[in-house]
Design an enzyme around this catalytic site. Structure first.
Site, mmCIF file in Angstrom:
data_model
loop_
_atom_site.group_PDB
_atom_site.id
_atom_site.type_symbol
_atom_site.label_atom_id
_atom_site.label_comp_id
_atom_site.label_asym_id
_atom_site.label_seq_id
_atom_site.Cartn_x
_atom_site.Cartn_y
_atom_site.Cartn_z
ATOM 1 N N HIS A 1 99.228 39.244 27.724
ATOM 2 C CA HIS A 1 98.142 40.233 27.637
ATOM 3 C C HIS A 1 96.805 39.594 28.015
ATOM 4 C CE1 HIS A 1 101.033 42.058 24.620
ATOM 5 N NE2 HIS A 1 100.791 43.082 25.394
ATOM 6 N N ASP B 1 107.039 44.830 32.994
ATOM 7 C CA ASP B 1 107.578 46.195 32.869
ATOM 8 C C ASP B 1 107.468 46.838 34.254
ATOM 9 O OD1 ASP B 1 107.920 46.702 29.766
ATOM 10 O OD2 ASP B 1 106.113 45.522 30.071
HETATM 11 O O1 PAF Z 1 103.499 48.368 28.162
HETATM 12 C C1 PAF Z 1 103.041 48.798 27.067
HETATM 13 O O2 PAF Z 1 102.573 48.036 26.218
HETATM 14 C C2 PAF Z 1 103.077 50.298 26.789
HETATM 15 O O3 PAF Z 1 104.203 50.884 27.351
HETATM 16 C C3 PAF Z 1 101.784 51.013 27.235
HETATM 17 C C4 PAF Z 1 101.587 50.930 28.737
HETATM 18 C C5 PAF Z 1 100.590 50.415 26.518
HETATM 19 C C6 PAF Z 1 101.876 52.505 26.867
HETATM 20 O O4 PAF Z 1 102.033 52.694 25.499
#
Ligand code: PAF
Length: 283
Positions: free
Chosen positions: A41, A155
């Site tokens: 992140h 993802d």
């Molecule tokens: O990837 C994630 O953390 C979630 O799927 C997101 C994009 C924040 C949507 O809730």
């Protein structure tokens, strides 16, 4: 100690805060998260800072993307350390609505994505997932009206789904993918890695090893079918149960048989114990 970013929890407070940022003619990047922040992140936030003057991070564990059998209740929530990490990165604003602020009483509208959302990968095993993601990301985009939004390539199908949605609905947001951050042994960083028992954590890097080896064999000209069968065997031998291990076209996610028809992406989802991991790499 770095100053904590402003935290807002209601839509009117968000509007006021964003008006304040925009009054200074700043362009805005949004990093949508569900919290439990890790170095992956942080790399999204750093990319956001390079792409815009102001950075908003949303932290919202979105119930609509979890099936009743999944881990919504136990999903890791680490608010204090999340705020500390975002303060260290000098994030401007944290958007942290509760479920009622995001889905008020009587909420009755959903986005139902198609195209990459029905490619037969994650959607085959989590049919509720992309409807929940598209609806909440659609809301986050209209709430925050960012110029750019950053999503992790880990993802990969989600990245394709939100890119397509932003384009189809003219949301005026440029969606940018950010490369996957890995542990030293190759395991892709994920908030769900905390679920792994020590012996499962030890086995987990096999996913990346098998993908890297399989991709190298494909690049060397070996046939897709044989390579993918051997890769799947290696993953299974390491203790995983595979949901899928496939190569697809990197943009459309359509099945692809030849490297020359690419760009090709290798994607997998596999369970070890009760923990489900996903990963992917470019071939
Ligand atoms: O990837 C994630 O953390 C979630 O799927 C997101 C994009 C924040 C949507 O809730």
């Amino acid at each position: 100690m770095p100053r904590s970013p402003m935290v807002v929890r209601t839509v009117p407070a968000l509007r006021r805060a964003l008006d304040g940022l925009r009054a200074r003619k700043a362009d805005i990047a949004l990093v949508p998260t569900m919290g439990a922040l890790h170095d992956g992140h942080v790399s999204l936030v750093r990319l956001a800072k390079r792409r815009a003057q102001k950075v908003v991070v949303s932290i919202f564990v979105n119930p609509t993307q979890f099936a009743p059998t999944e881990d919504f209740g136990s999903y890791p929530r680490t608010w204090k350390s999340d705020v500390a990490r975002l303060a260290a990165e000098k994030v401007d604003l944290i958007w942290n609505p509760d479920v009622k602020a995001m889905y008020p009483e009587g909420f009755a509208t959903r986005i139902v994505p198609e195209g990459p959302a029905i490619a037969g990968l994650e959607d085959r095993f989590r049919p509720h997932f992309f409807g929940g993601v598209a609806t909440v990301v659609g809301k986050l985009f209209t709430q925050c009206r960012p110029d750019v939004a950053i999503f992790g390539e880990k993802d990969f199908q989600q990245l394709r789904v939100v890119t397509q949605m932003a384009r189809d609905l003219d949301l005026g947001v440029k969606v940018i993918g950010s490369r996957t951050v890995r542990e030293r042994d190759g395991l892709a960083m994920s908030s769900r890695n905390v679920y792994l028992a020590p012996e499962q954590r030890q086995a987990a890097p096999e996913l990346y090893r098998a993908m890297k080896l399989s991709a190298a064999r494909l690049r060397a000209g070996e046939p897709v079918d044989a390579v993918m069968v051997a890769g799947a065997e290696a993953i299974t031998k390491a203790g995983f149960t595979l949901d899928y291990f496939e190569v697809r076209h990197a943009e459309t996610l359509a099945p692809i048989a030849l490297l020359e028809d690419g760009p090709m992406r290798m994607l997998l989802a596999a369970k070890i114990g009760t923990t489900r991991l996903i990963d992917n790499i470019a071939v």
